[in-house]
Enzyme design. Structure first.
Site, PDB file in Angstrom:
ATOM      1  N   SER A  16      49.905 -71.461 108.697  1.00 30.33           N
ATOM      2  CA  SER A  16      50.847 -72.844 108.468  1.00 30.33           C
ATOM      3  C   SER A  16      51.890 -72.801 109.815  1.00 30.33           C
ATOM      4  CB  SER A  16      51.911 -72.254 107.121  1.00 30.33           C
ATOM      5  OG  SER A  16      52.339 -71.119 107.205  1.00 30.33           O
ATOM      6  N   ASP A  31      62.315 -73.725 106.449  1.00 30.44           N
ATOM      7  CA  ASP A  31      62.074 -73.445 105.289  1.00 30.44           C
ATOM      8  C   ASP A  31      62.097 -71.780 105.213  1.00 30.44           C
ATOM      9  OD1 ASP A  31      59.611 -72.404 105.644  1.00 30.44           O
ATOM     10  OD2 ASP A  31      58.658 -74.280 104.830  1.00 30.44           O
ATOM     11  N   HIS A  52      59.225 -70.620 107.670  1.00 32.14           N
ATOM     12  CA  HIS A  52      58.806 -71.421 108.843  1.00 32.14           C
ATOM     13  C   HIS A  52      59.996 -71.555 109.659  1.00 32.14           C
ATOM     14  CE1 HIS A  52      55.734 -72.239 105.563  1.00 32.14           C
ATOM     15  NE2 HIS A  52      54.884 -71.848 106.552  1.00 32.14           N
TER      16      HIS A  52
END
Ligand SMILES: *[C@@H]1O[C@H](CO)[C@@H](O)[C@H](O)[C@H]1NC(C)=O
Ligand SMILES: *[C@@H]1O[C@H](CO)[C@@H](O)[C@H](O)[C@H]1NC(C)=O
Ligand SMILES: *[C@@H]1O[C@H](CO)[C@@H](O)[C@H](O)[C@H]1NC(C)=O
Ligand SMILES: *[C@@H]1O[C@H](CO)[C@@H](O)[C@H](O)[C@H]1NC(C)=O
Length: 365
Positions: free
Chosen positions: A50, A339, A342
């Site tokens: 991610s 977040d 991340h």
């Protein structure tokens, strides 16, 4: 390097930084810096999770997606793309530095588009990792070996149409940059089952290097290898530590054991493989540095380096991403974390400055 909009806090930070360093800067002789790692790449192929997914999970059956607001609020046009940030990722900044288009997500491309693209693609998939089962409990994602399978398919089905002779194809592959950023989810899902950090790192590295070798046999010659982040200091982890907010040093130590072995093994691999080189990116050191000299202190009053932008009130719930109903902070690029798991575009931009301009975190092995 193109300067993204909405980086005012960053510019301010850089200004402060520059003022502090002005005496060292002006005392240095002027020199024309060569492009790091040679440059002049034909393409950027991205393998990862991610941190660098540019939208592959959008087209996979999984709960782990980011194709909704508040993600992408500072991306071109302010639209969510499937990137796990408010804006560009570090893979995007690598593309920009080398003058290449941002690598599009492979899973979102039509066959016609795949045949037409020779500047690189992105196979990275959020929640996946090196081990085949990592992240699979949350839905479908592309493990490292699955990503390399897809790259092989790209060669066989698409690149061979465009590069008609073997020598043209080999030249394209040898002159492309292969970025890898994967492995942290293996720690997230499986490290708690182990008692020996050394053994875990060895096993992970063994499987990782098998796929690096596969890429090399397929024709890759230049690798940009991003090491694993200091997860022990990330919001989703520090929310549960005692005392609350302190880094999980045991987890960071285990990850740094992996990183050290990775760097060493890349040096060995370079000796063994002719015409193959590796750029080792010390992302661990970069992210830890943003936390500031004392592990519990913000590095700057201008930037929040500990709590995520989204959700803006983070109660420490076991979240690794935001939901469509999450309320985000007003100015994401005043935070390091977008977040709980991340980074923001600001952090990604600062990484690019540290890697390519200051040459602090990126070294050719
Ligand atoms: C990927 O998903 C998007 C919607 O999120 C859709 O518009 C697109 O057609 C899909 N692409 C492929 C190749 O399936
Ligand atoms: C093929 O790529 C070129 C530029 O790279 C672009 O202008 C063109 O629209 C693309 N064609 C298709 C069918 O995607
Ligand atoms: C380890 O962590 C994963 C992910 O958080 C969790 O699903 C699993 O139950 C944990 N296993 C053990 C043995 O604690
Ligand atoms: C290494 O690269 C050079 C120049 O591209 C080429 O002439 C040579 O054959 C290569 N060596 C091997 C072992 O592939």
């Amino acid at each position: 390097m193109e300067l993204p909009s909405s980086l005012k806090p960053c510019l301010l930070w850089l200004l402060v930084f520059c003022l502090l360093n002005v005496s060292t800067i002006i005392s240095q002789p002027l020199k024309q810096e060569a492009v790091l790692f040679g440059g002049k790449f034909q393409a950027l192929y991205v393998i990862g999770d991610s941190l660098v997914d540019s939208g592959n999970n959008n087209n996979l059956t999984t709960k782990i997606k980011s194709n909704f607001a508040p993600y992408g609020s500072d991306f071109e046009g302010g639209k969510p793309t499937g990137r796990f940030s408010n804006g560009k990722t570090i893979a995007d900044y690598i593309a920009i530095y080398y003058g290449l288009p941002l690598a599009p997500a492979y899973m979102g491309l039509s066959e016609e588009q795949k045949n037409n693209i020779s500047t690189g693609m992105n196979y990275a998939s959020a929640s996946c990792g090196v081990f085949p089962d990592t992240g699979k409990g949350l839905g479908h994602c592309l493990s490292l070996s699955a990503q390399v399978d897809l790259f092989k398919e790209t060669i066989d089905k698409n690149l061979k149409k465009r590069f008609k002779t073997q020598s043209e194809l080999s030249k394209h592959l040898a002159e492309s940059l292969f970025m890898t950023a994967i492995g942290i989810n293996d720690y997230v899902f499986f490290f708690n089952k182990t008692t020996d950090p050394n053994e875990f790192a060895n096993k992970l590295l063994h499987d990782y290097l098998i796929q690096i070798r596969r890429l090399q046999r397929l024709g890759a010659r230049k690798f940009f290898i991003n090491n694993l982040k200091p997860l022990g200091c990330y919001p989703n982890v520090v929310a549960t530590t005692v005392p609350r907010g302190s880094c999980n040093d045991g987890l960071n130590l285990a990850i740094s054991i992996f990183n050290t072995k990775l760097r060493k093994d890349l040096a060995h691999l370079k000796e063994k493989l002719s015409n193959t080189s590796f750029l080792y990116s010390d992302y661990f050191k970069f992210m830890l540095g943003l936390r500031g000299p004392s592990s519990n202190q913000a590095s700057s009053n201008l930037i929040d380096s500990t709590s995520p932008c989204c959700p803006s009130v983070y109660d420490g719930a076991l979240l690794t991403s935001c939901t469509p109903t999450s309320v985000a902070c007003k100015v994401p690029d005043s935070h390091i974390f977008f977040d709980p798991f991340h980074p923001t575009q600001l952090a990604n931009f600062m990484y690019a400055i540290g890697c390519f301009q200051e040459r602090k975190f990126c070294q050719v092995v």
